[in-house]
Design an enzyme around this catalytic site. Structure first.
Site, mmCIF file in Angstrom:
data_model
loop_
_atom_site.group_PDB
_atom_site.id
_atom_site.type_symbol
_atom_site.label_atom_id
_atom_site.label_comp_id
_atom_site.label_asym_id
_atom_site.label_seq_id
_atom_site.Cartn_x
_atom_site.Cartn_y
_atom_site.Cartn_z
ATOM 1 N N THR A 31 0.845 -1.201 0.000
ATOM 2 C CA THR A 31 0.000 0.000 0.000
ATOM 3 C C THR A 31 0.874 1.242 0.000
ATOM 4 O O THR A 31 1.765 1.379 0.832
ATOM 5 C CB THR A 31 -0.936 -0.039 1.229
ATOM 6 O OG1 THR A 31 -1.869 -1.095 1.020
ATOM 7 C CG2 THR A 31 -1.679 1.260 1.428
ATOM 8 N N GLY B 262 8.878 -7.388 -0.018
ATOM 9 C CA GLY B 262 8.123 -6.150 0.007
ATOM 10 C C GLY B 262 9.036 -4.940 0.043
ATOM 11 O O GLY B 262 9.381 -4.370 -0.999
ATOM 12 N N ARG B 263 9.467 -4.566 1.269
ATOM 13 C CA ARG B 263 10.265 -3.341 1.411
ATOM 14 C C ARG B 263 11.492 -3.344 0.513
ATOM 15 O O ARG B 263 11.874 -2.309 -0.039
ATOM 16 C CB ARG B 263 10.669 -3.157 2.872
ATOM 17 C CG ARG B 263 9.533 -2.560 3.696
ATOM 18 C CD ARG B 263 9.710 -2.766 5.191
ATOM 19 N NE ARG B 263 9.420 -4.134 5.551
ATOM 20 C CZ ARG B 263 9.321 -4.585 6.803
ATOM 21 N NH1 ARG B 263 9.500 -3.782 7.812
ATOM 22 N NH2 ARG B 263 9.032 -5.836 7.034
ATOM 23 N N TYR C 45 -8.533 -8.122 7.252
ATOM 24 C CA TYR C 45 -9.558 -7.458 6.438
ATOM 25 C C TYR C 45 -10.793 -8.364 6.307
ATOM 26 O O TYR C 45 -10.878 -9.393 6.966
ATOM 27 C CB TYR C 45 -8.959 -7.016 5.098
ATOM 28 C CG TYR C 45 -7.867 -5.992 5.322
ATOM 29 C CD1 TYR C 45 -8.177 -4.736 5.851
ATOM 30 C CD2 TYR C 45 -6.528 -6.296 5.090
ATOM 31 C CE1 TYR C 45 -7.184 -3.805 6.111
ATOM 32 C CE2 TYR C 45 -5.528 -5.370 5.350
ATOM 33 C CZ TYR C 45 -5.858 -4.120 5.856
ATOM 34 O OH TYR C 45 -4.881 -3.203 6.133
ATOM 35 N N ARG D 21 -4.029 -14.587 -0.750
ATOM 36 C CA ARG D 21 -3.035 -14.379 0.299
ATOM 37 C C ARG D 21 -3.707 -14.570 1.651
ATOM 38 O O ARG D 21 -4.767 -13.987 1.911
ATOM 39 C CB ARG D 21 -2.486 -12.962 0.196
ATOM 40 C CG ARG D 21 -1.279 -12.708 1.067
ATOM 41 C CD ARG D 21 -0.805 -11.281 0.924
ATOM 42 N NE ARG D 21 0.626 -11.188 1.165
ATOM 43 C CZ ARG D 21 1.216 -10.122 1.708
ATOM 44 N NH1 ARG D 21 0.521 -9.062 2.044
ATOM 45 N NH2 ARG D 21 2.518 -10.108 1.904
ATOM 46 N N GLN E 1 -4.159 -7.275 -6.571
ATOM 47 C CA GLN E 1 -4.668 -7.728 -5.278
ATOM 48 C C GLN E 1 -6.037 -7.102 -5.010
ATOM 49 O O GLN E 1 -6.190 -5.879 -5.003
ATOM 50 C CB GLN E 1 -3.715 -7.393 -4.131
ATOM 51 C CG GLN E 1 -4.101 -8.230 -2.909
ATOM 52 C CD GLN E 1 -3.425 -7.839 -1.625
ATOM 53 O OE1 GLN E 1 -3.375 -6.655 -1.296
ATOM 54 N NE2 GLN E 1 -2.933 -8.809 -0.881
HETATM 55 C C1 8OZ Z 1 -0.092 -0.996 5.279
HETATM 56 C C2 8OZ Z 1 -0.882 0.137 5.289
HETATM 57 C C3 8OZ Z 1 -2.173 0.049 4.835
HETATM 58 C C4 8OZ Z 1 -2.671 -1.147 4.373
HETATM 59 C C5 8OZ Z 1 -2.107 -4.866 4.525
HETATM 60 C C6 8OZ Z 1 -3.173 -3.617 2.780
HETATM 61 O O1 8OZ Z 1 -1.604 -4.862 5.658
HETATM 62 C C7 8OZ Z 1 -2.418 -3.578 3.859
HETATM 63 C C8 8OZ Z 1 -1.882 -2.291 4.375
HETATM 64 C C9 8OZ Z 1 -0.584 -2.199 4.834
HETATM 65 O O2 8OZ Z 1 -2.388 -5.919 3.956
#
Ligand code: 8OZ
Length: 379
Positions: free
Chosen positions: A25, A336-337, A186, A233, A101
């Site tokens: 994100t 990622g990073r 989520y 995922r 995604q």
């Molecule tokens: C960091 C900031 C906002 C959303 C996730 C989609 O943790 C995110 C996310 C990560 O999967």
């Protein structure tokens, strides 16, 4: 011995190497519209020799209701489909592959981000103990999430439809496939877990019921676009966004079995299963026998149920950890990073070159700085 730099067929996609750019994100899509700058960022990381074998986009809202943060992109409208074509064209011109995604945040939202300023939706009316990011006048700040309302039973088919519609839109926009975001607390993860799901209908209670939304979403998408373009995922033990279940092992082994059984259009099973191992963002150390959860049993359950998709692992990997993961049975490893800070990460890892450090201040929101200006090695 399999190398990270070997190609792999994953569902309908031929990947040039085993390194995947994680979904990340970045909050650079005002009005939920993807931009030309985003296309540039993804294309910089798409070269099959220097970059990712596969890119997973940042989490992208399937509907206005699915949004939980300022300036994250969407994929529900025709305008968004056209705007995403800049990204898929640029990535494909660079020789890369990219899946989108698909995201519904559920209760991890704020009423300011919701249609008509309404309450976010969730399995049950239980507020998540977490924060979201709202950007006012260009300045990002954390806010507690709003109290959600429980989805009515008759609303759930519409949510499944929204996922299938978003997946069809992603294919229309030129993506090679989709990854369903069923991790990190989520909406789908909220249904899975007892602390967020206290429903008494067919979507709550026993594991089979709590996994029903996930099963229906995966089946609807696989039927619409093909199982070989569909992945997901999961994050079995993450505490991210107030995700918690007292018995994650049987819960996720059930999930793995149902994923192994899914057959989509043309009878094809899922393309990949992507697992965040441990707490999101914290490295799990394979070399230290770190086993808070039996991930091998998860993979075995998926295979025993008939699953043939690629097994993708993620979480704070370094080159030695990624190589260990591959020897431990993973097919793909996700960074990622490191991919944020190194557009040519694959080349740097292959050549043993030093890595750029990620700058945290520019992770969420802003423009090109800390986004498209990380340097690649000179040729
Ligand atoms: C960091 C900031 C906002 C959303 C996730 C989609 O943790 C995110 C996310 C990560 O999967």
């Amino acid at each position: 011995m399999t190398s990270l730099f070997d190609p792999l067929q994953v569902g309908a996609m031929h990947l040039a190497n085993r390194l995947v750019m994680a979904p990340l994100t970045r909050n650079r899509a005002p009005g939920a519209m993807p931009t030309a700058l985003m296309a540039r960022y993804y294309a910089q990381r798409a070269n099959p020799v220097t970059g990712a074998g596969l890119i997973v986009t940042e989490a992208t809202a399937i509907s206005h209701q699915g949004q939980g943060y300022s300036d994250v992109p969407g994929i529900w409208s025709a305008e968004q489909v056209s705007a995403w074509r800049l990204t898929t064209d640029a990535v494909h011109a660079a020789g890369g592959k990219i899946v989108m995604q698909l995201w519904h945040v559920g209760r991890v939202s704020h009423s300011q981000l919701q249609p008509g300023g309404q309450a976010p939706v969730a399995p049950s009316a239980i507020t998540a103990k977490t924060k979201t990011v709202l950007i006012h006048d260009g300045v990002p700040a954390f806010f507690p999430t709003s109290e959600p309302r429980a989805l009515r039973l008759d609303e759930i088919p519409g949510i499944v439809q929204d996922y299938a519609h978003a997946a069809a839109n992603a294919i229309e926009a030129g993506f090679d496939g989709v990854e369903v975001h069923a991790a990190n607390g989520y909406l789908i993860d909220q249904f899975l877990r007892r602390n967020a799901n206290q429903r008494t209908d067919g979507y709550g209670g026993p594991i089979e019921n709590r996994a029903r939304l996930l099963a229906e979403v995966m089946q609807a998408i696989a039927t619409r676009i093909g199982g070989d373009k569909t992945g997901l995922r999961i994050s079995p033990v993450t505490p991210a966004n107030d995700a918690f279940d007292d018995a994650p092992q049987p819960l996720f082994e059930h999930v793995a079995r149902l994923l192994g059984q899914i057959k989509g259009k043309d009878g094809k099973g899922l393309a990949f299963v992507h697992v965040i191992e441990g707490a999101t963002g914290m490295a799990r150390d394979y070399t230290q026998g770190d086993q808070p959860f039996d991930y091998a049993a998860l993979q075995a359950a998926y295979r025993q149920a008939g699953g043939t998709g690629a097994w993708m692992v993620n979480n704070g990997l370094t080159l030695p950890l990624a190589e260990a993961a591959l020897q431990n049975g993973a097919d793909l490893v996700c960074f990622g990073r490191a991919f944020i800070a190194n557009p040519d990460l694959t080349r740097r890892l292959r050549e043993g070159a030093p890595l750029n450090d990620v700058v945290r201040a520019t992770l969420y929101g802003g423009g090109a700085q800390g986004y498209t200006d990380y340097p690649a090695l000179n040729s």
